[in-house]
Each structure stands twice: as structure tokens, then as C-alpha cells.
Enzyme design. Structure first.
Site, PDB file in Angstrom:
ATOM      1  N   HIS A 171     -28.642  -0.126 -16.506  1.00  0.00           N
ATOM      2  CA  HIS A 171     -27.760   0.064 -15.354  1.00  0.00           C
ATOM      3  C   HIS A 171     -26.694   1.103 -15.641  1.00  0.00           C
ATOM      4  CE1 HIS A 171     -24.703  -1.756 -12.317  1.00  0.00           C
ATOM      5  NE2 HIS A 171     -25.464  -0.864 -11.739  1.00  0.00           N
ATOM      6  N   HIS A 200     -32.107  -8.654 -24.875  1.00  0.00           N
ATOM      7  CA  HIS A 200     -32.902  -8.188 -23.731  1.00  0.00           C
ATOM      8  C   HIS A 200     -32.023  -8.012 -22.495  1.00  0.00           C
ATOM      9  CE1 HIS A 200     -36.435  -7.937 -21.033  1.00  0.00           C
ATOM     10  NE2 HIS A 200     -35.687  -8.656 -20.205  1.00  0.00           N
ATOM     11  N   GLU A 201     -31.147  -8.978 -22.246  1.00  0.00           N
ATOM     12  CA  GLU A 201     -30.264  -8.875 -21.082  1.00  0.00           C
ATOM     13  C   GLU A 201     -29.271  -7.727 -21.243  1.00  0.00           C
ATOM     14  OE1 GLU A 201     -31.119 -10.325 -18.519  1.00  0.00           O
ATOM     15  OE2 GLU A 201     -32.555 -11.666 -19.485  1.00  0.00           O
ATOM     16  N   HIS A 232     -30.821  -4.598 -20.063  1.00  0.00           N
ATOM     17  CA  HIS A 232     -30.690  -4.345 -18.618  1.00  0.00           C
ATOM     18  C   HIS A 232     -29.332  -3.735 -18.282  1.00  0.00           C
ATOM     19  CE1 HIS A 232     -34.469  -5.977 -17.401  1.00  0.00           C
ATOM     20  NE2 HIS A 232     -34.209  -7.205 -17.827  1.00  0.00           N
TER      21      HIS A 232
END
Length: 231
Positions: free
Chosen positions: A108, A100-101, A104
Site C-alpha cells: 500500500h 505477511h500483513e 500488505h
């Protein structure tokens, strides 16, 4: 009179209940699936590194951070920080959170519009969440509707931040599941438990958004924008 114990507080009760349910679900899901090791035995840090490589992202560092469930991606420093249990963990919960991270980080890297917008309004949202109530109550004390209006206006940035966060988080989870499946880092049977962990975590953001929206409604009522109350 300043309504420290205001009947409009009842507006927050549903959001508070939802927040408690969300917290309970995420804790239960994490506790359950942190006991299930992935078949391939890869750690969260190793998975994050491989996923970043798969996405051709070479400028994001992976670091271990203290605390429990403190995992996050820092877009300013391009650092993916994983808590100890996720960094070293091989459980399905650890892999889901690590992926999940990475989601991100991919957002980005691709310039995902909603993430860019969230990052842009974050400073204003931070100010709004801290300054709104003092400005509103000071305005009520001084009888200044303008000052109270400023308090409500800055709080709207905090609400907007929470609303924008929802698609950002759901999109990161969707990317995580896709990356795990595409790279064959988990089995088909393991995808469902990981999805449960991510969905439970997403509910906490739904609860936070509900709380922010209801708090805004409450402040509007207190200030008189939605009809003045009799003191």
C-alpha cells in the site's frame, strides 16, 4: 424451471475439494508451527512494529483484533490488525503471519498496482457476489435474458477480485520472507517452516479463485450463454 438442484453443480466439486484440502493444510501448518517458538522470542506485534520501522512506514497503527486467524491490513484506515495469538505469539507461525500483513502495508505504501486495483474493484466485487444469483434467478423466472446477463456481469467483478487477489497475496508473502531475512529476525533454519505456513495460506486463495471461476462457468451454462440445457 429454476435449477436449484442443477447438474451443473458438479462443476463446483473439484473447487470444493481443493478448498477442503487448502483449509486442512493451513490448519495443519498453523497448528504445527504455532508450537515452535522463534529463537529470538519476538512477538508478532513487536515484529510488525520493527518491520514497519525498517520500511520507514510511520503512519500505520497496529491493533489487536478478536477471533482466530482474523489478521488483516486495512488500507482505508492504515491499520494492521493481528489476532490475539499472532499479536502476543512468538511462534514461527505468528511471525510469518505478522510479516505477511506488513507485506500488505508495504504494498500500500509503495502503491503496488495489483493491490490498488483490488481495492478499487472491491465495492463492485462485494455487490456482485451478493446480487449475482438473485438477479440471475429473477431473470430466469421472468424470462428476461437481459436481467440474467446483468447478474452474470456483476458476478464477473467478484471473479476478477479473486483473480487479482492471487498475485497480491503471493507478493505479500514474498515480501514477508525477504524482510524477515534482511532484518535477521529469524534464523535460516526458521525460514523454511515460515514459508510452509505462508504457502499453505496462499493455497486457500487459489481455492477461492477456482471456486469463483467455476461458479461463473456454471452460471453461464444455467443462463444459456454456453448452450441451453433441456428442462
Amino acid at each position: 424451471m429454476i435449477p436449484f438442484f442443477d447438474p451443473t453443480f458438479i462443476l463446483l466439486i473439484p473447487a470444493i475439494i481443493l478448498a477442503m484440502i487448502a483449509q486442512g493444510r493451513v490448519q495443519a501448518a498453523y497448528s504445527k508451527y504455532s508450537r515452535y517458538s522463534s529463537r529470538y522470542g519476538i512477538t508478532g506485534a513487536e515484529l510488525a512494529s520493527r518491520l514497519l520501522r525498517d520500511q520507514r512506514i510511520g503512519d500505520v497503527r497496529i491493533e489487536m483484533v478478536s477471533g482466530h486467524m482474523t489478521d488483516h491490513y486495512d488500507p482505508r484506515q492504515k491499520v494492521l490488525r493481528l489476532s490475539r495469538d499472532i499479536y502476543h505469539g512468538t511462534s514461527l507461525a505468528a511471525l510469518g503471519i505478522a510479516a505477511h500483513e506488513v507485506g500488505h502495508a508495504v504494498q500500500h505504501n509503495e502503491g503496488y498496482a495489483m493491490l490498488s486495483l483490488r481495492n478499487m474493484i472491491f465495492p463492485l466485487a462485494s455487490i456482485g457476489s451478493q446480487a449475482a444469483l438473485p438477479l440471475l434467478f429473477l431473470g430466469l423466472i421472468l424470462g428476461s435474458q437481459s436481467l440474467a446477463s446483468i447478474g452474470i456481469f456483476v458476478f464477473m467483478f467478484a471473479v476478477a477480485f479473486q483473480v487479482i487477489t492471487l498475485p497480491v497475496e503471493y507478493n505479500a508473502s514474498s515480501r514477508a520472507l525477504a524482510m524477515l531475512a534482511d532484518g535477521a529476525y529469524v534464523t535460516v533454519e526458521e525460514e523454511k517452516p515460515i514459508k510452509k505456513v505462508l504457502n499453505a495460506a496462499a493455497l486457500t486463495y487459489v481455492a477461492a479463485t477456482a471456486m469463483a471461476v467455476m461458479q461463473l462457468l456454471r452460471l453461464l451454462m444455467i443462463s444459456g450463454f454456453l448452450g441451453r440445457r433441456d428442462d
